[in-house]
Design a protein around this motif. Structure first.
Motif, PDB file in Angstrom:
ATOM      1  N   GLY A 106       0.830  -1.195   0.000  1.00 34.49           N
ATOM      2  CA  GLY A 106       0.000   0.000   0.000  1.00 34.49           C
ATOM      3  C   GLY A 106       0.864   1.245   0.000  1.00 34.49           C
ATOM      4  O   GLY A 106       1.865   1.298   0.704  1.00 34.49           O
ATOM      5  N   THR A 107       0.479   2.227  -0.803  1.00 34.42           N
ATOM      6  CA  THR A 107       1.191   3.502  -0.841  1.00 34.42           C
ATOM      7  C   THR A 107       0.189   4.622  -0.663  1.00 34.42           C
ATOM      8  O   THR A 107      -0.878   4.611  -1.283  1.00 34.42           O
ATOM      9  N   PHE A 108       0.549   5.593   0.174  1.00 24.49           N
ATOM     10  CA  PHE A 108      -0.305   6.733   0.479  1.00 24.49           C
ATOM     11  C   PHE A 108       0.520   8.000   0.311  1.00 24.49           C
ATOM     12  O   PHE A 108       1.600   8.108   0.890  1.00 24.49           O
ATOM     13  N   ILE A 109       0.020   8.932  -0.478  1.00 28.25           N
ATOM     14  CA  ILE A 109       0.657  10.240  -0.564  1.00 28.25           C
ATOM     15  C   ILE A 109      -0.152  11.173   0.314  1.00 28.25           C
ATOM     16  O   ILE A 109      -1.362  11.326   0.146  1.00 28.25           O
ATOM     17  N   ILE A 110       0.563  11.749   1.288  1.00 25.09           N
ATOM     18  CA  ILE A 110      -0.051  12.581   2.324  1.00 25.09           C
ATOM     19  C   ILE A 110       0.474  14.002   2.148  1.00 25.09           C
ATOM     20  O   ILE A 110       1.690  14.214   2.064  1.00 25.09           O
ATOM     21  N   ASP A 111      -0.437  14.957   2.088  1.00 28.57           N
ATOM     22  CA  ASP A 111      -0.014  16.345   1.880  1.00 28.57           C
ATOM     23  C   ASP A 111       0.513  16.962   3.170  1.00 28.57           C
ATOM     24  O   ASP A 111       0.495  16.332   4.240  1.00 28.57           O
ATOM     25  N   LYS A 112       0.976  18.191   3.085  1.00 29.67           N
ATOM     26  CA  LYS A 112       1.593  18.873   4.226  1.00 29.67           C
ATOM     27  C   LYS A 112       0.626  19.105   5.378  1.00 29.67           C
ATOM     28  O   LYS A 112       1.051  19.291   6.514  1.00 29.67           O
ATOM     29  N   GLU A 113      -0.673  19.067   5.101  1.00 32.12           N
ATOM     30  CA  GLU A 113      -1.670  19.230   6.160  1.00 32.12           C
ATOM     31  C   GLU A 113      -2.062  17.899   6.796  1.00 32.12           C
ATOM     32  O   GLU A 113      -2.906  17.856   7.679  1.00 32.12           O
ATOM     33  N   GLY A 114      -1.479  16.794   6.308  1.00 33.35           N
ATOM     34  CA  GLY A 114      -1.766  15.489   6.901  1.00 33.35           C
ATOM     35  C   GLY A 114      -2.964  14.783   6.315  1.00 33.35           C
ATOM     36  O   GLY A 114      -3.510  13.869   6.929  1.00 33.35           O
ATOM     37  N   VAL A 115      -3.363  15.166   5.097  1.00 36.09           N
ATOM     38  CA  VAL A 115      -4.508  14.548   4.438  1.00 36.09           C
ATOM     39  C   VAL A 115      -4.012  13.625   3.335  1.00 36.09           C
ATOM     40  O   VAL A 115      -3.136  13.999   2.541  1.00 36.09           O
TER      41      VAL A 115
END
Length: 152
Positions: free
Chosen positions: A118-127
């Protein structure tokens, strides 16, 4: 079931291959995070994926992005694996409590006792902004990660 884009990423603190603690929250407001779960250090497909990331590291570790790779291996095993393969980015141990972070992201295989790919790209706000989940034998396409990061 893996968490979906638009969801706040579950925070966590794990030990890296050097025994140092790393938290997802360390990057909040600073960097986007590529959070990559993989089944096992030293296995063929995992080694290939992690070495491909090593070979394209500037796309995944820079002023704007941090790569974090997570498996249920102990940090002692991860240290040897990182040294053997020349992996300089954080390899995080989800060893104990066994698989808790993988479970929080919905990518732990209870029967096999490891994370699926599994891969998740998380933005700077944690979303969470982008995800892909592959079965145990199926490698992921790094070009998809690059495209998702460029879209942020």
């Amino acid at each position: 079931m893996a968490i979906e884009p638009g969801t706040k990423a579950p925070d966590f603190t794990l030990k890296n291959q050097h025994g140092q603690t790393v938290s997802l929250g360390d990057y909040r407001g600073e960097k986007n995070v590529v959070l990559l779960f993989y089944p096992f250090a030293f296995s063929g497909t995992c080694t290939g994926e992690l070495c491909a990331l090593r070979d394209q590291l500037p796309a995944f570790v820079n002023d704007d992005v941090q790569l974090l790779a997570v498996s249920a291996d102990s940090f002692f095993s991860l240290r040897v694996f990182a040294e053997q393969e020349g992996l300089e980015y954080p390899l995080l141990s989800d060893f104990w409590p066994h698989g808790d972070v993988s479970r929080a992201y919905g990518v732990f295989d209870e029967e096999k006792g490891c994370a699926v790919r599994g891969t998740f790209i998380i933005d700077k706000e944690g979303v969470v902004r982008w995800t892909v989940v592959n079965g145990l034998p199926d490698a992921r396409d790094l070009d998809d990660y690059v495209a998702a990061l460029q879209a942020l």
